[in-house]
Design an enzyme around this catalytic site. Structure first.
Site, PDB file in Angstrom:
ATOM      1  N   HIS A   1      -8.397  -5.578  -0.296  1.00 32.27           N
ATOM      2  CA  HIS A   1      -7.047  -4.872  -0.173  1.00 32.27           C
ATOM      3  C   HIS A   1      -6.097  -5.471   1.061  1.00 32.27           C
ATOM      4  O   HIS A   1      -4.845  -5.354   0.885  1.00 32.27           O
ATOM      5  CB  HIS A   1      -7.004  -3.340  -0.155  1.00 32.27           C
ATOM      6  CG  HIS A   1      -5.769  -2.582   0.259  1.00 32.27           C
ATOM      7  ND1 HIS A   1      -4.880  -2.392  -1.197  1.00 32.27           N
ATOM      8  CD2 HIS A   1      -5.263  -1.984   1.089  1.00 32.27           C
ATOM      9  CE1 HIS A   1      -3.917  -1.638  -0.497  1.00 32.27           C
ATOM     10  NE2 HIS A   1      -4.070  -1.352   0.620  1.00 32.27           N
TER      11      HIS A   1
ATOM     12  N   ASP B   1      -9.061  -6.644  -4.690  1.00 32.17           N
ATOM     13  CA  ASP B   1      -8.697  -5.360  -4.103  1.00 32.17           C
ATOM     14  C   ASP B   1      -9.326  -4.149  -4.782  1.00 32.17           C
ATOM     15  O   ASP B   1      -9.307  -4.097  -5.985  1.00 32.17           O
ATOM     16  CB  ASP B   1      -7.005  -5.201  -4.272  1.00 32.17           C
ATOM     17  CG  ASP B   1      -6.563  -3.961  -3.503  1.00 32.17           C
ATOM     18  OD1 ASP B   1      -7.380  -2.908  -3.011  1.00 32.17           O
ATOM     19  OD2 ASP B   1      -5.344  -3.930  -3.489  1.00 32.17           O
TER      20      ASP B   1
ATOM     21  N   SER C   1       0.769  -1.300  -0.045  1.00 32.86           N
ATOM     22  CA  SER C   1      -0.059  -0.001  -0.164  1.00 32.86           C
ATOM     23  C   SER C   1       0.949   1.206  -0.023  1.00 32.86           C
ATOM     24  O   SER C   1       1.577   1.282  -0.949  1.00 32.86           O
ATOM     25  CB  SER C   1      -1.001  -0.071   1.001  1.00 32.86           C
ATOM     26  OG  SER C   1      -2.076   0.873   1.040  1.00 32.86           O
TER      27      SER C   1
END
Length: 350
Positions: A328, A299, A146
């Site tokens: 995610h 995701d 991320s």
């Protein structure tokens, strides 16, 4: 501070790096000095070739055994008996590094809302200062997911042949309008808190609770909520999904602050590896390391094709995918799959 491992020969150490040299930022601003809290786990081998550097996500900290225990620890994929594992708390975060609640050397007061805008490239440059300080000439593996993946990608660009392997999980080379939009709604929630604007560490906390609830909807997939938060009765109110999101918001507000959340979400928005480098494809071509990008099939925030784009345009790229209903956050949950993907990546020959 040294924390005793269950094996006497393996040590975990929480340290503080202080830089008195100004850090120039992409915004044109600068930090005249800064601190980074960092944790090391394990020991360097004789030629310092076993460094695994982890970059945490938005609200993470430097203790990877707290939030990635399924991947890092004794008898896990990254075992401190084999690797020297290091993770630094990112600038802007409130787990020991310089952040909006830190004292501004110029005013002798906390920065609060005057904390400068920082980008993933700025965060990478601060980590480079720490690497130089530690005299680590080579990094075997740099890994992040991320926001951490964005920072790792920026750092890999500048590290050149000092980095052997880059692992980017559920991330992107340039933040999409979708990601920016989700983050903006969260900041709008913080702004709607009547305490936002006050010079206090507690400013915006109720808004932060809402922001986190919004974020959780982007971190999960509808099928995951359907599986875990479905009400099996015929109630009219007090639904499991409602309680779950409120709980997640309250949980974060107890350990984080709205100012750090604001700064780091803005940082995520500003990710663009190709800025000033001739565009994304040109910038990705400059990364010397072997690259593994890992997408998550479910995701909804950083789409799998964004990870595929990275692996396609670097010199030595491989794409793998986690299959999960978790969305995610699967990169923080699906340890068995991730370990398998990492093992196959290391075994591949170039």
């Amino acid at each position: 501070m040294n924390l005793t491992s269950q094996y006497a020969s393996i040590t975990m150490s929480l340290e503080l790096f202080q830089s008195n040299k100004p850090l120039a930022l992409e915004s044109g601003e600068y930090l005249s000095e800064f601190e980074l809290a960092y944790t090391t786990y394990g020991n360097l081998n004789s030629d310092k070739s076993n460094v695994v550097w982890v970059v945490h996500a938005l609200t993470g900290d430097s203790n990877v055994t707290d939030w990635w225990s399924g991947l890092i620890g004794e008898d896990k994929f990254f075992d401190p008996s084999d690797h020297f594992i290091i993770c630094a708390n990112l600038l802007g975060s409130n787990y020991g590094s310089t952040n909006p609640l830190s004292i501004n050397p110029g005013t002798r007061e906390p920065y609060y809302y005057e904390f400068p805008h920082i980008t993933p490239r700025d965060l990478a440059n601060s980590l480079e200062r720490l690497r130089s300080h530690l005299k680590l000439e080579k990094i075997h593996t740099l890994i992040g997911g991320s926001l951490g993946g964005q920072v790792a990608l920026e750092w890999a660009y500048s590290l050149g042949n000092k980095l052997e392997n880059l692992v980017v999980l559920a991330s992107t080379a340039k933040s999409s309008p979708w990601v920016i939009g989700f983050n903006e709604t969260q900041r709008m929630a913080i702004e709607s808190d009547c305490t936002w604007g006050e010079k206090s560490e507690f400013a915006g906390l109720k808004g932060l609770e809402t922001a986190r609830a919004i974020a959780m909807l982007s971190y999960r997939h509808p099928s995951d909520l359907q599986k875990k938060q479905l009400d099996n009765d015929h109630r009219l109110d007090h639904f499991k999904a409602s309680s779950y999101l409120r709980y997640q918001g309250q949980k974060l507000a107890k350990r984080f602050n709205a100012l750090s959340y604001w700064v780091l979400s803005k940082s995520m928005d500003s990710q663009d590896l190709g800025r000033g480098r001739g565009g994304l494809e040109s910038a990705l071509q400059q990364i010397e390391a072997r690259v593994l990008t890992v997408g998550v099939n479910s995701d909804l925030l950083f789409l799998p094709e964004e990870s595929q784009f990275i692996s396609k345009h670097v010199k030595r790229g491989t794409y793998k995918e986690i299959q999960s209903t978790a969305g995610h956050d699967a990169f923080l949950i699906e340890f068995d799959q991730l370990s398998y993907l990492l093992q196959s990546f290391y075994l591949e020959k170039n």
